[in-house]
Design a protein around this motif. Structure first.
Motif, mmCIF file in Angstrom:
data_model
loop_
_atom_site.group_PDB
_atom_site.id
_atom_site.type_symbol
_atom_site.label_atom_id
_atom_site.label_comp_id
_atom_site.label_asym_id
_atom_site.label_seq_id
_atom_site.Cartn_x
_atom_site.Cartn_y
_atom_site.Cartn_z
ATOM 1 N N GLU A 84 1.475 2.895 -3.392
ATOM 2 C CA GLU A 84 0.256 3.508 -3.928
ATOM 3 C C GLU A 84 -0.060 4.813 -3.215
ATOM 4 O O GLU A 84 -0.461 5.800 -3.843
ATOM 5 C CB GLU A 84 -0.904 2.516 -3.794
ATOM 6 N N CYS A 130 2.302 7.492 -4.477
ATOM 7 C CA CYS A 130 1.883 7.941 -5.805
ATOM 8 C C CYS A 130 0.645 8.829 -5.709
ATOM 9 O O CYS A 130 0.522 9.818 -6.440
ATOM 10 C CB CYS A 130 1.587 6.734 -6.696
ATOM 11 N N ARG A 131 -0.253 8.484 -4.791
ATOM 12 C CA ARG A 131 -1.462 9.283 -4.607
ATOM 13 C C ARG A 131 -1.117 10.689 -4.114
ATOM 14 O O ARG A 131 -1.659 11.680 -4.599
ATOM 15 C CB ARG A 131 -2.402 8.587 -3.620
ATOM 16 N N ARG A 167 -1.008 4.392 -10.226
ATOM 17 C CA ARG A 167 -1.800 4.004 -9.054
ATOM 18 C C ARG A 167 -2.801 2.920 -9.403
ATOM 19 O O ARG A 167 -3.024 1.980 -8.628
ATOM 20 C CB ARG A 167 -2.547 5.215 -8.485
ATOM 21 N N LYS A 168 -3.419 3.027 -10.577
ATOM 22 C CA LYS A 168 -4.387 2.014 -10.988
ATOM 23 C C LYS A 168 -3.706 0.650 -11.152
ATOM 24 O O LYS A 168 -4.289 -0.394 -10.816
ATOM 25 C CB LYS A 168 -5.070 2.436 -12.295
ATOM 26 N N ASN A 227 -6.922 -5.279 -5.524
ATOM 27 C CA ASN A 227 -7.418 -4.736 -4.260
ATOM 28 C C ASN A 227 -8.875 -5.098 -4.001
ATOM 29 O O ASN A 227 -9.338 -5.057 -2.861
ATOM 30 C CB ASN A 227 -7.260 -3.215 -4.236
ATOM 31 N N LEU A 269 -1.040 -0.332 -9.450
ATOM 32 C CA LEU A 269 -0.729 -0.802 -8.104
ATOM 33 C C LEU A 269 -1.961 -1.310 -7.357
ATOM 34 O O LEU A 269 -1.834 -2.091 -6.411
ATOM 35 C CB LEU A 269 -0.070 0.321 -7.296
ATOM 36 N N ARG A 270 -3.154 -0.871 -7.795
ATOM 37 C CA ARG A 270 -4.388 -1.281 -7.115
ATOM 38 C C ARG A 270 -5.010 -2.538 -7.709
ATOM 39 O O ARG A 270 -6.087 -2.957 -7.264
ATOM 40 C CB ARG A 270 -5.410 -0.137 -7.143
ATOM 41 N N GLN A 330 0.815 -1.210 0.000
ATOM 42 C CA GLN A 330 0.000 0.000 0.000
ATOM 43 C C GLN A 330 0.851 1.264 0.000
ATOM 44 O O GLN A 330 0.391 2.323 -0.448
ATOM 45 C CB GLN A 330 -0.913 0.025 1.227
#
Length: 258
Positions: free
Chosen positions: A15, A18-19, A56-57, A63, A59-60, A12
């Motif tokens: 991410e 990056c966010r 980010r997308k 999820n 890395l998710r 996490q």
């Protein structure tokens, strides 16, 4: 240093970083536009923001499964209100991540026929529902803690023979007299605000969760057109919530449980 190593090792963490960078770019881009920076520089900032969003997308991915597992664990909570709020929140997060995965496939070129605008609207709706459930859970926890704190204060005052809040009762000049209602309401409101501040000050995880969810709420409201905040407000709120999320990863005791 050990805390930072543990933080970097978590999936996490990347991410969240990056966010934070993405919303910092959004805030910076708004500031550059407001101060009349060159179009080329503004374009580079927007491109960087887009690359961070796409990263980010990526890395998710997966999820949704984690959110479903969290929902399965929340079903077994003994408190009915917490069970409902947390379970529904995780289910909406799972749907949000699923829509986000479809968006990633469309933006990366794997599924070029994906209607990105439609899926983006869907994802933000699920995100909004999840945040509403989170804030409802926070409000419920605050109410329980305020009732507990109020009961404790009442017992102390009864033991010392005092009157709660120093409010005098009875007599022609008391609260029951003409014109005494409004000051009494104002006093009660002030006492409730002080009690709320005391509760939040004594429970940092709850305070951080409230602030983080409140900041995040502006993002889907703006994207769905329910409340246009502008890129500056969205960038600032997203950056603040990202920093608070990173803080909860570095200091796990600041994370609200369950």
């Amino acid at each position: 240093m050990d805390a930072w190593v543990r933080f970097s090792a978590q999936s996490q963490a990347r991410e969240r970083l990056c966010r934070a960078a993405q919303y910092a770019c959004s805030l910076l881009g708004h500031a550059l536009q407001k101060h009349g920076a060159s179009p080329e520089l503004q374009k580079q900032i927007r491109q960087l923001e887009g690359h961070l969003s796409l990263g980010r997308k990526l890395l998710r991915l997966g999820n949704s499964a984690d959110a479903l597992e969290s929902a399965k664990r929340a079903v077994h909570l003994s408190d009915v209100v917490l069970r409902f709020c947390i379970t529904v929140s995780h289910l909406n997060r799972a749907l949000y991540f699923a829509c986000d995965n479809v968006l990633w496939a469309g933006k990366s070129g794997l599924a070029p026929r994906v209607d990105q605008e439609k899926w983006a609207q869907r994802s933000f709706r699920y995100y909004l529902f999840s945040l509403i459930m989170n804030l409802s859970r926070d409000a419920y926890e605050i109410r329980l803690l305020m009732e507990q704190e109020s009961s404790t204060c009442s017992r102390r005052l009864k033991g010392s023979g005092g009157v709660p809040g120093g409010i005098e009762t009875g007599g022609p000049g008391g609260p029951g007299a003409l014109g005494g209602g409004l000051p009494q309401v104002a006093l009660k409101l002030r006492l409730r605000v002080l009690l709320l501040a005391q509760v939040l000050r004594g429970h940092p995880p709850l305070l951080l969760d409230v602030v983080r969810n409140a900041c995040d709420l502006f993002i889907p409201l703006d994207k769905l057109g329910l409340w246009r905040c502008g890129p500056g407000i969205v960038g600032l709120c997203g950056l603040v919530s990202s920093i608070l999320s990173i803080l909860t990863l570095i200091c796990p005791w600041l994370r609200l449980k369950p």
